[in-house]
Design a protein around this motif. Structure first.
Motif, mmCIF file in Angstrom:
data_model
loop_
_atom_site.group_PDB
_atom_site.id
_atom_site.type_symbol
_atom_site.label_atom_id
_atom_site.label_comp_id
_atom_site.label_asym_id
_atom_site.label_seq_id
_atom_site.Cartn_x
_atom_site.Cartn_y
_atom_site.Cartn_z
ATOM 1 N N TYR A 192 42.658 33.006 70.900
ATOM 2 C CA TYR A 192 41.843 32.490 69.795
ATOM 3 C C TYR A 192 42.689 31.798 68.725
ATOM 4 O O TYR A 192 43.721 32.327 68.292
ATOM 5 N N ARG A 193 42.234 30.639 68.301
ATOM 6 C CA ARG A 193 42.738 29.960 67.105
ATOM 7 C C ARG A 193 41.579 29.189 66.492
ATOM 8 O O ARG A 193 40.785 28.589 67.225
ATOM 9 N N PRO A 194 41.462 29.175 65.164
ATOM 10 C CA PRO A 194 40.401 28.354 64.558
ATOM 11 C C PRO A 194 40.674 26.881 64.793
ATOM 12 O O PRO A 194 41.824 26.432 64.741
ATOM 13 N N ALA A 195 39.620 26.116 65.062
ATOM 14 C CA ALA A 195 39.771 24.692 65.367
ATOM 15 C C ALA A 195 39.185 23.791 64.289
ATOM 16 O O ALA A 195 39.503 22.606 64.242
ATOM 17 N N THR A 196 38.331 24.335 63.427
ATOM 18 C CA THR A 196 37.641 23.532 62.417
ATOM 19 C C THR A 196 38.356 23.639 61.084
ATOM 20 O O THR A 196 38.491 24.736 60.539
ATOM 21 N N THR A 197 38.807 22.529 60.538
ATOM 22 C CA THR A 197 39.411 22.563 59.208
ATOM 23 C C THR A 197 38.320 22.813 58.171
ATOM 24 O O THR A 197 37.155 22.435 58.374
ATOM 25 N N LEU A 198 38.692 23.442 57.068
ATOM 26 C CA LEU A 198 37.703 23.742 56.039
ATOM 27 C C LEU A 198 37.092 22.457 55.473
ATOM 28 O O LEU A 198 35.877 22.379 55.250
ATOM 29 N N LYS A 199 37.923 21.445 55.258
ATOM 30 C CA LYS A 199 37.425 20.196 54.682
ATOM 31 C C LYS A 199 36.369 19.548 55.574
ATOM 32 O O LYS A 199 35.283 19.183 55.111
ATOM 33 N N SER A 200 36.668 19.436 56.867
ATOM 34 C CA SER A 200 35.707 18.807 57.772
ATOM 35 C C SER A 200 34.493 19.695 58.001
ATOM 36 O O SER A 200 33.358 19.216 58.095
ATOM 37 N N GLY A 201 34.725 21.015 58.075
ATOM 38 C CA GLY A 201 33.619 21.939 58.300
ATOM 39 C C GLY A 201 32.636 21.967 57.146
ATOM 40 O O GLY A 201 31.414 21.970 57.355
ATOM 41 N N LEU A 202 33.161 21.971 55.913
ATOM 42 C CA LEU A 202 32.268 21.974 54.754
ATOM 43 C C LEU A 202 31.516 20.658 54.647
ATOM 44 O O LEU A 202 30.308 20.643 54.335
ATOM 45 N N ALA A 203 32.194 19.548 54.887
ATOM 46 C CA ALA A 203 31.523 18.244 54.809
ATOM 47 C C ALA A 203 30.391 18.159 55.825
ATOM 48 O O ALA A 203 29.286 17.684 55.511
ATOM 49 N N ALA A 204 30.644 18.618 57.050
ATOM 50 C CA ALA A 204 29.612 18.587 58.085
ATOM 51 C C ALA A 204 28.459 19.528 57.746
ATOM 52 O O ALA A 204 27.285 19.222 58.003
ATOM 53 N N THR A 205 28.784 20.673 57.143
ATOM 54 C CA THR A 205 27.748 21.630 56.758
ATOM 55 C C THR A 205 26.859 21.062 55.661
ATOM 56 O O THR A 205 25.617 21.166 55.720
ATOM 57 N N VAL A 206 27.464 20.463 54.645
ATOM 58 C CA VAL A 206 26.686 19.825 53.579
ATOM 59 C C VAL A 206 25.763 18.762 54.164
ATOM 60 O O VAL A 206 24.580 18.681 53.820
ATOM 61 N N GLN A 207 26.291 17.950 55.079
ATOM 62 C CA GLN A 207 25.478 16.895 55.685
ATOM 63 C C GLN A 207 24.318 17.481 56.472
ATOM 64 O O GLN A 207 23.204 16.936 56.457
ATOM 65 N N TRP A 208 24.568 18.608 57.163
ATOM 66 C CA TRP A 208 23.479 19.240 57.926
ATOM 67 C C TRP A 208 22.344 19.669 56.999
ATOM 68 O O TRP A 208 21.166 19.436 57.321
ATOM 69 N N TYR A 209 22.666 20.268 55.870
ATOM 70 C CA TYR A 209 21.611 20.685 54.943
ATOM 71 C C TYR A 209 20.905 19.483 54.325
ATOM 72 O O TYR A 209 19.697 19.521 54.072
#
Length: 326
Positions: free
Chosen positions: A293-310
């Motif tokens: 296991y290693r995280p693959a999603t950077t916080l910057k890209s993950g938050l931006a994509a999450t905001v866009q989803w909402y």
């Protein structure tokens, strides 16, 4: 393989189910039974992308219902147990549901799994069972020191899982994850609460001075970690699944304001929560070494994509906030 996923209509569980059905994990080709009580945080809309898929069967039910759990457990090879009451603030005002679901419900599932001869039971827990850490990061052998009724109920369920492994020989694994974020998260949690409030032109409530630290983990990374543990974890072991991105609540707020083009005038500071843990941070080196296991999603890209989803899915979250959650 037949897989039972509890809480599979919730935020994290539904992501796991959608990815599982799509063949994203090594558990492809499985029949999937989803059990969910559909409380306020469970939503069949979360499973719309896989609704009607021939490999999935949905059962509406309570994990505390022993007769039902014995029935759905027949022929199951793997249980992935996401179902839980999880909101700290709710546990502070009324802990009854947390004890019932998280402790008694987990016990009911474990008992049914033993009777059915289930091959593996993966229990999805939280970093909050460790309490608060001033410096460094928790490893899996750190003492359990929960400070909220929610985290105490999860710690109790972790210990029940361990006991069933030691006493009854049930093949179990426990995962403990950082704070999750991503699409389909119920808007009482901090990131969707802040994003949806800002989309509505409302202010966002920041606890205390905002210096409390949390490690943030995208739901896709979390669920992939759970799947890796289900496939490759050692029986009886605990695995931390972290994001490697600790932020103060103030830093998180500033990041969300920047993404959404807002300024600090949209923030209102509120009284701190009772028993508010100051700092969380997970060492996930064991999961990396043993299951890859290693995280693959950077916080910057993950938050931006999450905001866009909402932004794109107001029809999903607006009905969940009839009286603004603040």
């Amino acid at each position: 393989m037949r897989i039972l996923v509890t809480g599979g209509a919730g935020f994290i569980g539904s992501h796991f189910v959608r990815e599982l059905i799509a063949g994203a994990y090594g558990l492809t080709g499985s029949d999937v039974i989803v059990v969910d009580k559909l409380t306020y945080a469970g939503n069949l809309a979360n499973l719309t992308p896989v609704a009607g898929h021939p490999a999935m069967r949905f059962v509406r039910g309570d994990i505390c219902d022993a007769a039902l759990m014995n029935d759905v457990m027949r022929g199951v090879d793997l249980v992935v147990h996401f179902a839980a009451e999880s909101h700290v603030d709710r546990s502070i005002t009324d802990a009854d549901a947390f004890v019932r679901t998280n402790v008694a419900g987990t016990h009911t599932l474990l008992t049914a799994a033993c009777v059915a001869g289930v091959g593996r039971f993966v229990h999805v827990s939280t970093d909050e069972v460790y309490g608060s850490i001033e410096t460094g990061a928790w490893t899996e052998d750190y003492p359990l020191e929960p400070n909220s009724p929610y985290s105490a109920s999860k710690a109790a369920s972790d210990l029940m899982v361990r006991a069933f492994h030691v006493t009854h020989g049930l093949d179990t694994c426990i995962t403990r994850a950082s704070n999750n974020y991503g699409p389909y998260q119920f808007p009482e949690k901090v990131i969707p609460l802040f994003v949806t409030n800002l989309l509505e032109g409302a202010t966002v409530p920041l606890y205390g001075d905002g210096r409390n630290v949390r490690d943030w983990l995208h739901v896709a990374d979390h669920c992939r970690g759970v799947a890796l543990v289900a496939e490759h974890g050692r029986a009886g072991e605990v695995y931390n699944i972290g994001g490697g991105t600790p932020l103060t609540n103030r830093q998180l707020t500033e990041t969300l304001l920047e993404i959404m083009g807002k300024d600090w005038s949209m923030v209102r500071q509120v009284a701190d929560r009772k028993g508010h843990d100051f700092r969380y941070d997970l060492d996930y080196g064991k999961a990396t070494a043993e299951v890859g296991y290693r995280p693959a999603t950077t916080l910057k890209s993950g938050l931006a994509a999450t905001v866009q989803w909402y932004k794109d899915n107001a029809a999903w979250w607006q009905p969940l906030k009839p009286a603004r959650v603040e």
